[in-house]
Scaffold this motif. Structure first.
Motif, PDB file in Angstrom:
ATOM      1  N   ILE A 191      98.309  83.090  37.987  1.00 46.90           N
ATOM      2  CA  ILE A 191      98.231  83.234  39.156  1.00 46.90           C
ATOM      3  C   ILE A 191      97.755  82.237  39.597  1.00 46.90           C
ATOM      4  O   ILE A 191      97.043  80.790  38.616  1.00 46.90           O
ATOM      5  CB  ILE A 191      96.864  84.123  39.301  1.00 46.90           C
ATOM      6  CG1 ILE A 191      96.829  85.544  39.130  1.00 46.90           C
ATOM      7  CG2 ILE A 191      96.126  83.638  40.768  1.00 46.90           C
ATOM      8  CD1 ILE A 191      96.145  86.306  38.666  1.00 46.90           C
TER       9      ILE A 191
ATOM     10  N   LYS B 148      96.963  85.056  33.340  1.00 46.55           N
ATOM     11  CA  LYS B 148      97.509  85.639  34.089  1.00 46.55           C
ATOM     12  C   LYS B 148      98.854  84.995  35.194  1.00 46.55           C
ATOM     13  O   LYS B 148      99.935  85.613  35.475  1.00 46.55           O
ATOM     14  CB  LYS B 148      97.094  86.683  34.946  1.00 46.55           C
ATOM     15  CG  LYS B 148      95.758  88.006  34.206  1.00 46.55           C
ATOM     16  CD  LYS B 148      95.290  88.191  35.114  1.00 46.55           C
ATOM     17  CE  LYS B 148      94.605  89.736  35.083  1.00 46.55           C
ATOM     18  NZ  LYS B 148      95.103  91.018  34.554  1.00 46.55           N
TER      19      LYS B 148
ATOM     20  N   LYS C  94      93.204  95.707  38.382  1.00 47.62           N
ATOM     21  CA  LYS C  94      94.155  96.660  38.261  1.00 47.62           C
ATOM     22  C   LYS C  94      94.392  96.090  40.500  1.00 47.62           C
ATOM     23  O   LYS C  94      95.712  96.138  40.474  1.00 47.62           O
ATOM     24  CB  LYS C  94      94.039  97.695  38.131  1.00 47.62           C
ATOM     25  CG  LYS C  94      93.611  98.217  36.897  1.00 47.62           C
ATOM     26  CD  LYS C  94      94.601  99.671  37.100  1.00 47.62           C
ATOM     27  CE  LYS C  94      94.147 100.422  35.191  1.00 47.62           C
ATOM     28  NZ  LYS C  94      94.428 101.352  35.427  1.00 47.62           N
TER      29      LYS C  94
ATOM     30  N   ASN D  65      96.386  92.755  40.040  1.00 44.21           N
ATOM     31  CA  ASN D  65      97.410  92.674  39.756  1.00 44.21           C
ATOM     32  C   ASN D  65      98.894  93.183  40.588  1.00 44.21           C
ATOM     33  O   ASN D  65      99.621  92.448  40.990  1.00 44.21           O
ATOM     34  CB  ASN D  65      97.995  93.683  38.954  1.00 44.21           C
ATOM     35  CG  ASN D  65      97.234  93.027  37.153  1.00 44.21           C
ATOM     36  OD1 ASN D  65      96.429  91.698  37.095  1.00 44.21           O
ATOM     37  ND2 ASN D  65      97.043  93.709  36.345  1.00 44.21           N
ATOM     38  N   GLU D  66      97.889  94.205  41.342  1.00 45.76           N
ATOM     39  CA  GLU D  66      98.831  94.425  42.568  1.00 45.76           C
ATOM     40  C   GLU D  66      98.456  94.024  43.559  1.00 45.76           C
ATOM     41  O   GLU D  66     100.168  93.468  44.659  1.00 45.76           O
ATOM     42  CB  GLU D  66      97.841  96.248  42.878  1.00 45.76           C
ATOM     43  CG  GLU D  66      98.321  97.505  41.602  1.00 45.76           C
ATOM     44  CD  GLU D  66      97.836  98.457  42.039  1.00 45.76           C
ATOM     45  OE1 GLU D  66      96.543  98.630  43.469  1.00 45.76           O
ATOM     46  OE2 GLU D  66      97.214  99.353  41.999  1.00 45.76           O
TER      47      GLU D  66
ATOM     48  N   ILE E 291      98.447  90.090  43.770  1.00 48.64           N
ATOM     49  CA  ILE E 291      99.467  89.405  43.205  1.00 48.64           C
ATOM     50  C   ILE E 291     100.787  89.904  43.480  1.00 48.64           C
ATOM     51  O   ILE E 291     101.918  88.756  43.572  1.00 48.64           O
ATOM     52  CB  ILE E 291      99.102  88.325  42.011  1.00 48.64           C
ATOM     53  CG1 ILE E 291      97.678  87.860  42.078  1.00 48.64           C
ATOM     54  CG2 ILE E 291     100.019  87.273  41.588  1.00 48.64           C
ATOM     55  CD1 ILE E 291      97.396  86.853  43.684  1.00 48.64           C
ATOM     56  N   GLN E 292     101.016  91.023  43.288  1.00 48.09           N
ATOM     57  CA  GLN E 292     102.124  90.960  43.074  1.00 48.09           C
ATOM     58  C   GLN E 292     103.755  91.261  44.439  1.00 48.09           C
ATOM     59  O   GLN E 292     104.529  90.660  44.890  1.00 48.09           O
ATOM     60  CB  GLN E 292     102.583  92.572  42.218  1.00 48.09           C
ATOM     61  CG  GLN E 292     102.696  92.707  40.981  1.00 48.09           C
ATOM     62  CD  GLN E 292     102.946  93.869  39.646  1.00 48.09           C
ATOM     63  OE1 GLN E 292     102.939  94.983  41.125  1.00 48.09           O
ATOM     64  NE2 GLN E 292     102.709  93.812  39.110  1.00 48.09           N
ATOM     65  N   LYS E 293     102.595  91.854  45.353  1.00 47.71           N
ATOM     66  CA  LYS E 293     102.680  92.003  46.879  1.00 47.71           C
ATOM     67  C   LYS E 293     101.980  90.116  47.491  1.00 47.71           C
ATOM     68  O   LYS E 293     103.653  90.247  48.376  1.00 47.71           O
ATOM     69  CB  LYS E 293     102.042  92.912  47.370  1.00 47.71           C
ATOM     70  CG  LYS E 293     102.169  92.533  48.854  1.00 47.71           C
ATOM     71  CD  LYS E 293     101.550  94.219  49.564  1.00 47.71           C
ATOM     72  CE  LYS E 293     101.542  94.884  51.164  1.00 47.71           C
ATOM     73  NZ  LYS E 293     100.625  95.067  51.009  1.00 47.71           N
ATOM     74  N   TYR E 294     101.569  89.162  46.762  1.00 45.46           N
ATOM     75  CA  TYR E 294     101.739  88.400  47.596  1.00 45.46           C
ATOM     76  C   TYR E 294     101.246  87.458  46.480  1.00 45.46           C
ATOM     77  O   TYR E 294      99.935  86.323  46.258  1.00 45.46           O
ATOM     78  CB  TYR E 294      99.898  88.121  48.462  1.00 45.46           C
ATOM     79  CG  TYR E 294     100.428  88.906  49.472  1.00 45.46           C
ATOM     80  CD1 TYR E 294     100.553  88.839  50.611  1.00 45.46           C
ATOM     81  CD2 TYR E 294      99.674  90.269  49.124  1.00 45.46           C
ATOM     82  CE1 TYR E 294     100.461  89.959  52.106  1.00 45.46           C
ATOM     83  CE2 TYR E 294      99.410  91.486  50.213  1.00 45.46           C
ATOM     84  CZ  TYR E 294      99.621  91.124  51.815  1.00 45.46           C
ATOM     85  OH  TYR E 294     100.040  92.286  52.621  1.00 45.46           O
ATOM     86  N   PRO E 295     102.466  86.609  45.825  1.00 43.55           N
ATOM     87  CA  PRO E 295     102.848  86.059  44.489  1.00 43.55           C
ATOM     88  C   PRO E 295     102.117  84.217  44.479  1.00 43.55           C
ATOM     89  O   PRO E 295     102.189  84.150  43.639  1.00 43.55           O
ATOM     90  CB  PRO E 295     103.990  86.569  44.272  1.00 43.55           C
ATOM     91  CG  PRO E 295     104.893  86.464  45.390  1.00 43.55           C
ATOM     92  CD  PRO E 295     103.663  87.151  46.209  1.00 43.55           C
TER      93      PRO E 295
END
Length: 239
Positions: free
Chosen positions: A150, A148, A96, A99-100, A102-106
């Motif tokens: 990434i 994912k 988790k 995931n958070e 990567i959402q913030k720093y894609p």
């Protein structure tokens, strides 16, 4: 890369930053993660700029269990690293958080090193009881990054120390982790996009890679790459 060397390395980096043909394009902080405990590199690294341009940074973080995934978070959020060397523990501890992050720093990129992850203990190579495939490599964190979506790359780490090569890492990904041609294509494009090359250089390299895949689409209807034959150095064991 010890903390006491940081100012000197930064000075040389600034001096030769983009001074082609022998240019420095970025910095890599490796050789352990103890510095995260004291932030001994941090002050110097945060001041690393050349003519107002921040020097691209990659940090080894979250490689082995005793260091933990928290170092990955710190490397990205505090140190400003664009690339993470290894980073496996952030998957194995708390997906988790990944995931958070990567959402913030894609645009964060993970440099995975398959053979060395086994030899350093960064990943324990044993099949999960729930796995439908007998190969433990299917459970490698690199496959999680891939699934994912990434940004990631395949790397050799130190070829002489780990008795391997970049070619053999790709052999492992294709034959043991079941990567398709589409997977290989995507990871190569990610690798180029995350490099410290200029935008123009990245576009040229990406076009060359895409052209190769489009003109050499001959294995298994362009899907699996498993029929490719590798004659490079053999790894220390064979499953």
């Amino acid at each position: 890369f010890q903390p006491e060397n940081t100012p000197q390395v930064l000075s040389l980096t600034n001096e030769y930053f983009h001074q082609f043909p022998c240019a420095v394009v970025g910095m890599d902080v490796a050789a352990g993660e103890d510095h995260f405990d004291t932030d001994s590199h941090l002050k110097a690294l945060l001041s690393s700029s050349s003519e107002g341009e921040t020097i691209p940074l990659t940090l080894h973080a979250g490689e082995v269990p005793e260091r933990g995934g928290s170092n990955v978070v710190k490397a990205i959020e505090t140190y400003g690293a664009r690339r993470i060397g290894h980073g496996y523990q952030i998957i194995q501890e708390d997906p988790k958080v990944l995931n958070e992050l990567i959402q913030k720093y894609p645009k964060t990129h993970f440099e995975t090193c398959l053979d060395s992850s086994v030899q350093t203990g960064g990943w324990i190579k044993e099949p999960k009881s729930t796995s439908n495939d007998p190969s433990p490599w299917m459970d490698h964190p690199a496959n999680t990054f891939l699934q994912k979506g990434i940004s990631m790359s395949i790397n050799s780490d130190d070829p002489s120390v780990f008795n391997t090569s970049l070619t053999w890492q790709w052999r492992t990904a294709i034959h043991k982790m079941k990567w398709t041609r589409q997977d290989c294509h995507r990871v190569l494009l990610d690798t180029i996009q995350a490099s410290f090359a200029t935008n123009d250089e990245q576009e040229i390299l990406q076009r060359r890679v895409t052209n190769f895949f489009e003109t050499n689409n001959t294995t298994n209807n362009g899907d699996a790459a498993a029929s490719l034959v590798f004659t490079d150095r053999v790894h220390y064991e064979d499953e």
